[in-house]
Design a protein around this motif. Structure first.
Motif, PDB file in Angstrom:
ATOM      1  N   LEU A 102       0.932  -1.169  -0.042  1.00  0.00           N
ATOM      2  CA  LEU A 102      -0.028  -0.006  -0.090  1.00  0.00           C
ATOM      3  C   LEU A 102       1.096   1.189   0.015  1.00  0.00           C
ATOM      4  CD1 LEU A 102      -3.078   1.172   0.418  1.00  0.00           C
ATOM      5  CD2 LEU A 102      -1.997   1.499   2.800  1.00  0.00           C
ATOM      6  N   TRP A 103       1.907   1.153   1.026  1.00  0.00           N
ATOM      7  CA  TRP A 103       2.586   2.569   0.863  1.00  0.00           C
ATOM      8  C   TRP A 103       3.588   2.606  -0.310  1.00  0.00           C
ATOM      9  CZ3 TRP A 103       3.995   1.090   6.790  1.00  0.00           C
ATOM     10  CH2 TRP A 103       2.892   1.574   7.571  1.00  0.00           C
ATOM     11  N   SER A 111       4.946   8.172   2.521  1.00  0.00           N
ATOM     12  CA  SER A 111       4.430   6.811   2.296  1.00  0.00           C
ATOM     13  C   SER A 111       5.721   5.806   2.002  1.00  0.00           C
ATOM     14  CB  SER A 111       3.457   6.485   1.403  1.00  0.00           C
ATOM     15  OG  SER A 111       4.115   6.459   0.092  1.00  0.00           O
ATOM     16  N   LEU A 112       6.592   6.609   1.256  1.00  0.00           N
ATOM     17  CA  LEU A 112       7.880   5.562   1.004  1.00  0.00           C
ATOM     18  C   LEU A 112       8.869   5.535   2.396  1.00  0.00           C
ATOM     19  CD1 LEU A 112       8.593   6.591  -2.585  1.00  0.00           C
ATOM     20  CD2 LEU A 112       7.777   4.310  -1.838  1.00  0.00           C
ATOM     21  N   GLY A 113       8.848   6.649   3.053  1.00  0.00           N
ATOM     22  CA  GLY A 113       9.465   6.422   4.231  1.00  0.00           C
ATOM     23  C   GLY A 113       8.966   5.319   5.315  1.00  0.00           C
ATOM     24  N   ALA A 139       9.465  -1.758  -2.270  1.00  0.00           N
ATOM     25  CA  ALA A 139       9.555  -0.463  -1.721  1.00  0.00           C
ATOM     26  C   ALA A 139      11.050   0.342  -1.785  1.00  0.00           C
ATOM     27  CB  ALA A 139       9.383  -0.829  -0.167  1.00  0.00           C
ATOM     28  N   ARG A 140      12.065  -0.465  -1.668  1.00  0.00           N
ATOM     29  CA  ARG A 140      13.466   0.137  -1.746  1.00  0.00           C
ATOM     30  C   ARG A 140      13.635   0.431  -3.260  1.00  0.00           C
ATOM     31  NH1 ARG A 140      16.206  -4.330   2.255  1.00  0.00           N
ATOM     32  NH2 ARG A 140      15.790  -3.278   4.193  1.00  0.00           N
ATOM     33  N   LEU A 148      15.192   8.615  -1.963  1.00  0.00           N
ATOM     34  CA  LEU A 148      15.273   8.458  -0.664  1.00  0.00           C
ATOM     35  C   LEU A 148      16.268   7.747  -0.158  1.00  0.00           C
ATOM     36  CD1 LEU A 148      11.413   8.217   0.059  1.00  0.00           C
ATOM     37  CD2 LEU A 148      12.817  10.289   0.673  1.00  0.00           C
ATOM     38  N   MET A 149      17.003   7.037  -1.037  1.00  0.00           N
ATOM     39  CA  MET A 149      18.162   6.168  -0.793  1.00  0.00           C
ATOM     40  C   MET A 149      19.079   6.113  -1.935  1.00  0.00           C
ATOM     41  SD  MET A 149      16.188   2.387  -0.159  1.00  0.00           S
ATOM     42  CE  MET A 149      17.546   1.651   0.179  1.00  0.00           C
ATOM     43  N   ASP A 150      20.170   5.394  -1.796  1.00  0.00           N
ATOM     44  CA  ASP A 150      20.969   5.072  -3.035  1.00  0.00           C
ATOM     45  C   ASP A 150      20.557   3.994  -3.592  1.00  0.00           C
ATOM     46  OD1 ASP A 150      22.838   7.252  -2.626  1.00  0.00           O
ATOM     47  OD2 ASP A 150      24.015   6.005  -1.144  1.00  0.00           O
TER      48      ASP A 150
END
Length: 154
Positions: A102-103, A111-113, A139-140, A148-150
């Protein structure tokens, strides 16, 4: 309690009523009813709740607690505790997979956080779950695309 008993007779598979009636019977002494008779009724209600709920973990654990605390049959209770725990874990696994999906699908920074936080916990608790691992990787990947991330961390 009279109304709860009526509901139990009319709707014998309505688990919340059976559990509530069993709890109330344990908390309240009824005039003219022996402890043995009250415990027999409670056990019957809890067993009926387990059957009617198709062995829902909540009902299974209620019966386990009763058998452990009031009937002093720890081996029977142990089997039910194990069954309840396994059922509860399966429910958590399914819930966490759904939340991750969902997120991730919402695809916002917020939501991704949340998905990344849950992903870190979920992969520790359920390292063997293919559903969880797929949801974590997805998600990643979304989080990496959102910055939000590498990408290497995804």
């Amino acid at each position: 309690m009279r109304l709860l008993r009526e509901v139990a007779r009319e709707c014998p598979a309505f688990t919340p009523n059976l559990l509530e009636l069993a709890r109330l019977l344990l908390l309240n002494e009824e005039a003219g009813v022996s402890a043995d008779a009250a415990f027999a009724e409670v056990q019957r209600l809890l067993e009926q709740a387990v059957r009617g709920s198709k062995r829902n973990p909540v009902a299974v654990l209620e019966l386990a607690h009763f058998l452990d605390a009031f009937r002093n049959v720890p081996r029977e209770a142990e089997k039910l505790y194990e069954e309840g725990a396994a059922g509860a874990l399966k429910l958590v696994e399914e819930s966490w997979t759904a939340l991750l999906d969902l997120w991730t699908g919402e695809n916002t920074r917020e939501s991704l956080g949340k998905a990344l936080e849950l992903a870190a916990l979920a992969e520790k608790v359920f390292p063997e779950s293919g559903d969880i691992m797929l949801a974590v990787v997805t998600a990643r990947n979304y989080a990496a695309r959102a910055g939000l991330m590498d990408a290497e961390e995804a």
